[in-house]
Enzyme design. Structure first.
Site, PDB file in Angstrom:
ATOM      1  CB  THR A 122      -0.920  -0.099   1.158  1.00  0.00           C
ATOM      2  OG1 THR A 122      -1.733  -1.282   1.247  1.00  0.00           O
ATOM      3  CG2 THR A 122      -1.909   1.426   1.198  1.00  0.00           C
ATOM      4  CG  PHE A 250     -16.454  -2.644   6.918  1.00  0.00           C
ATOM      5  CD1 PHE A 250     -16.487  -3.720   6.123  1.00  0.00           C
ATOM      6  CD2 PHE A 250     -15.252  -2.303   7.632  1.00  0.00           C
ATOM      7  CE1 PHE A 250     -15.391  -4.948   6.125  1.00  0.00           C
ATOM      8  CE2 PHE A 250     -14.140  -3.313   7.541  1.00  0.00           C
ATOM      9  CZ  PHE A 250     -14.221  -4.584   6.823  1.00  0.00           C
ATOM     10  CB  ALA A 253     -21.639   0.393  16.666  1.00  0.00           C
ATOM     11  N   GLY A 258      -8.768  -1.135  14.416  1.00  0.00           N
ATOM     12  CA  GLY A 258      -7.351  -1.033  14.941  1.00  0.00           C
ATOM     13  C   GLY A 258      -6.764  -2.008  13.729  1.00  0.00           C
ATOM     14  CB  CYS A 261      -4.546  -2.162   7.260  1.00  0.00           C
ATOM     15  SG  CYS A 261      -3.870  -3.723   6.895  1.00  0.00           S
ATOM     16  CE  LYS A 321      -9.473  -9.190  10.498  1.00  0.00           C
ATOM     17  NZ  LYS A 321     -10.098  -8.925   9.152  1.00  0.00           N
TER      18      LYS A 321
HETATM   19  C1  UGA Z   1      -8.369  -4.119   5.903  1.00  0.00           C
HETATM   20  C2  UGA Z   1      -9.190  -4.279   4.651  1.00  0.00           C
HETATM   21  O1  UGA Z   1     -10.520  -4.580   5.007  1.00  0.00           O
HETATM   22  C3  UGA Z   1      -8.534  -4.947   3.435  1.00  0.00           C
HETATM   23  O2  UGA Z   1      -9.414  -4.735   2.451  1.00  0.00           O
HETATM   24  C4  UGA Z   1      -7.332  -4.310   3.157  1.00  0.00           C
HETATM   25  O3  UGA Z   1      -6.654  -5.112   2.202  1.00  0.00           O
HETATM   26  C5  UGA Z   1      -6.465  -4.482   4.497  1.00  0.00           C
HETATM   27  O4  UGA Z   1      -7.122  -3.452   5.591  1.00  0.00           O
HETATM   28  C6  UGA Z   1      -5.137  -4.008   4.101  1.00  0.00           C
HETATM   29  O5  UGA Z   1      -4.848  -2.748   3.731  1.00  0.00           O
HETATM   30  O6  UGA Z   1      -4.189  -4.635   4.315  1.00  0.00           O
HETATM   31  P1  UGA Z   1      -7.785  -5.839   8.041  1.00  0.00           P
HETATM   32  O7  UGA Z   1      -7.406  -4.581   8.301  1.00  0.00           O
HETATM   33  O8  UGA Z   1      -7.330  -7.032   8.104  1.00  0.00           O
HETATM   34  O9  UGA Z   1      -8.222  -5.561   6.268  1.00  0.00           O
HETATM   35  O10 UGA Z   1      -9.149  -5.891   8.602  1.00  0.00           O
HETATM   36  P2  UGA Z   1     -10.788  -5.516   8.588  1.00  0.00           P
HETATM   37  O11 UGA Z   1     -11.712  -6.817   8.789  1.00  0.00           O
HETATM   38  O12 UGA Z   1     -10.964  -4.405   7.585  1.00  0.00           O
HETATM   39  O13 UGA Z   1     -11.015  -4.758  10.090  1.00  0.00           O
HETATM   40  C7  UGA Z   1     -10.384  -3.411  10.414  1.00  0.00           C
HETATM   41  C8  UGA Z   1     -10.755  -2.950  11.897  1.00  0.00           C
HETATM   42  O14 UGA Z   1     -11.798  -2.432  11.673  1.00  0.00           O
HETATM   43  C9  UGA Z   1     -10.714  -4.042  12.801  1.00  0.00           C
HETATM   44  O15 UGA Z   1     -10.279  -3.617  14.032  1.00  0.00           O
HETATM   45  C10 UGA Z   1     -12.345  -4.583  12.938  1.00  0.00           C
HETATM   46  O16 UGA Z   1     -12.542  -4.857  14.169  1.00  0.00           O
HETATM   47  C11 UGA Z   1     -13.014  -3.029  12.717  1.00  0.00           C
HETATM   48  N1  UGA Z   1     -14.253  -2.961  12.313  1.00  0.00           N
HETATM   49  C12 UGA Z   1     -14.498  -3.870  11.067  1.00  0.00           C
HETATM   50  C13 UGA Z   1     -15.166  -2.479  12.784  1.00  0.00           C
HETATM   51  O17 UGA Z   1     -15.043  -1.796  14.113  1.00  0.00           O
HETATM   52  N2  UGA Z   1     -16.565  -2.645  12.449  1.00  0.00           N
HETATM   53  C14 UGA Z   1     -16.888  -3.189  11.232  1.00  0.00           C
HETATM   54  O18 UGA Z   1     -17.969  -3.019  10.825  1.00  0.00           O
HETATM   55  C15 UGA Z   1     -15.827  -3.761  10.625  1.00  0.00           C
END
Ligand code: UGA
Length: 430
Positions: A122, A250, A253, A258, A261, A321
């Site tokens: 990235t 997404f 709440a 965190g 990324c 997560k």
């Molecule tokens: C994220 C993106 O979703 C990927 O598409 C991307 O490739 C990746 O970053 C990256 O740039 O490498 P990731 O960080 O693995 O992926 O995890 P996510 O599932 O996106 O969750 C990110 C954070 O958001 C977590 O802390 C999760 O608990 C939080 N979250 C997610 C929420 O608080 N609420 C939601 O509804 C969804």
């Protein structure tokens, strides 16, 4: 079958390399950490990622996936060389591009025939131009090459599925020459392919992560209004999500985003925008709301317990997560540090992240089950929504706790059921 090299075997590099091999390509992964190379050569992986280890093992055995410490070996093997090295944040939020630059120099030095050099890390928009300049400069033999931007969208915890069945593949090019080969690389995955210019491809990645973070902060802001008005954020998210233009994903709440990324990429995008002369106020507010979620959770803890000093508090879910052992910028860390500062004793449990948590958390008692963590505590907190916590034996949990107080930072449990069982239960936005 395409001959591929992947430089960097971090989360993205390793999973991409393994999935390319699984799809039938001939892959050499390069890493300068020789201990890691030895571990990977034996078919073992240094992270917890569901489904990844069997694919690595299988493809190492079939020799479609090899590991080396020598970048020249990878470059000379490959028609397409992927750069997948870290782009960590600098203290001011900008991106440290030194690993990408170093790898670009090394690739340039090793090239003896035409290569397609693909950036998968990235990176800020316009990085492709910089990488092309570096390669031109250090490419002593004046070998022909093309630069491609091919951002990765995998999520930790479901990385293999995201790679094998991507929503789309983005390919940013400066000419038509590398397009057919890039399409061949992705042909086994049967995904829509977006071919665009390099700057747009680079921007798509930051724009996506920022938009997803924006959705999270949006619902977290709505959750504050739900709490103030007696509405239920889950029902609001459900009602919003059925609108096809919005979608339910997404809109959970909780304690906020965190990981390695979102926090980094949102800061980077704000910084990149500033550099290009645009004040991205919207994203700054996304960051503020995210930080406030922890404050709001701490406030709930104080409202419930009043004095935190000398209280025993159980924390379930340490990873940023579920389905990962990744502790980078996990909201649990912030919560635990604040509670420890106020004199609380912390007992913690996570299904997979405890080894990594032990390396970074002092003074925490790590327990082998949620029930052991909950024994005699004054309150129990949930910081990540592992499935295991949805299926807790709640009567057993209440019977081992000192006080039946649960603060659920991820809305894992059902408020009505918790109340019926005699818990003092608080969650987010409901
Ligand atoms: C994220 C993106 O979703 C990927 O598409 C991307 O490739 C990746 O970053 C990256 O740039 O490498 P990731 O960080 O693995 O992926 O995890 P996510 O599932 O996106 O969750 C990110 C954070 O958001 C977590 O802390 C999760 O608990 C939080 N979250 C997610 C929420 O608080 N609420 C939601 O509804 C969804």
């Amino acid at each position: 079958m395409v001959k591929i090299a992947i430089i960097g075997t971090g989360y993205v590099g390793l999973t991409t390399g393994a999935c390319f091999a699984e799809a039938g390509h001939d892959v050499v992964c390069v890493d300068n950490d020789l201990k890691k190379v030895t571990l990977l050569e034996s078919g073992k992986i240094p992270i917890y990622e569901p489904g990844l280890e069997p694919i690595v093992k299988k493809n190492v055995l079939s020799k479609r996936l090899r590991f080396t410490g020598k970048i020249a070996e990878g470059v000379n093997h490959a028609e397409v060389v992927f750069i997948a090295v870290p782009t960590p944040p600098r203290p001011d939020g900008s991106v440290d591009m030194s690993f990408v630059e170093k790898v670009a120099c090394e690739i340039a030095g090793a090239m003896i025939e035409y290569k397609i050099i693909v950036d998968k890390s990235t990176v800020p928009v316009k990085t492709g131009e910089k990488v092309a300049q570096v390669i031109k400069r250090y490419n002593r033999r004046k070998v022909d090459f093309d630069i491609v931007s091919n951002p990765e969208f995998l999520r930790e915890g479901c990385a293999v599925q995201d790679l094998m069945q991507p929503d789309r593949v983005v390919i940013g090019v400066g000419s038509d020459r590398p397009v057919a080969k890039m399409k061949e690389v992705y042909e086994p995955f049967h995904a829509p392919i977006v071919v665009t210019d390099i700057n747009s491809a680079e921007l798509i990645k930051h724009a996506c992560n920022s938009f997803l973070a924006l959705k999270i902060s949006y619902i977290n802001a709505v959750s504050a209004i739900c709490e103030a008005s007696g509405a239920n954020v889950e029902d609001v998210a459900h009602g919003m999500g059925l609108d096809k233009r919005i979608g339910r994903a997404f809109l959970n709440a909780g304690l906020g985003y965190g990981g390695s990324c979102f926090p980094k990429d949102i800061s980077a995008f704000v910084h990149i925008a500033e550099h290009l002369g645009y004040d991205f106020r919207l994203l700054k507010e996304v960051q503020n709301i995210n930080a406030e979620q922890i404050e709001r959770f701490m406030k709930k803890i104080h409202e419930t317990l009043w004095i935190v000093q000398d209280k025993a508090i159980a924390v379930l879910g340490l990873a940023f997560k579920p389905n990962t052992d990744d502790m980078r910028l996990a909201p649990s860390l912030d919560v635990i540090h604040r509670l420890q500062k106020e004199g609380a004793r912390i007992r913690a449990y996570d299904p997979k992240a405890m080894d990594k948590a032990r390396e970074i958390l002092d003074g925490v008692e790590f327990c082998d089950s949620p029930y052991t963590a909950a024994r005699d505590v004054d309150a129990l907190l949930i910081c990540s929504e592992w499935d295991e916590f949805r299926h807790l034996d709640l009567e057993k949990l209440r019977s081992v706790m000192g006080q039946p107080v649960v603060l659920d930072g991820r809305n894992v449990l059902d408020p009505k059921q918790m109340e019926k069982l005699g818990f003092v239960y608080k969650s987010i936005g409901r």
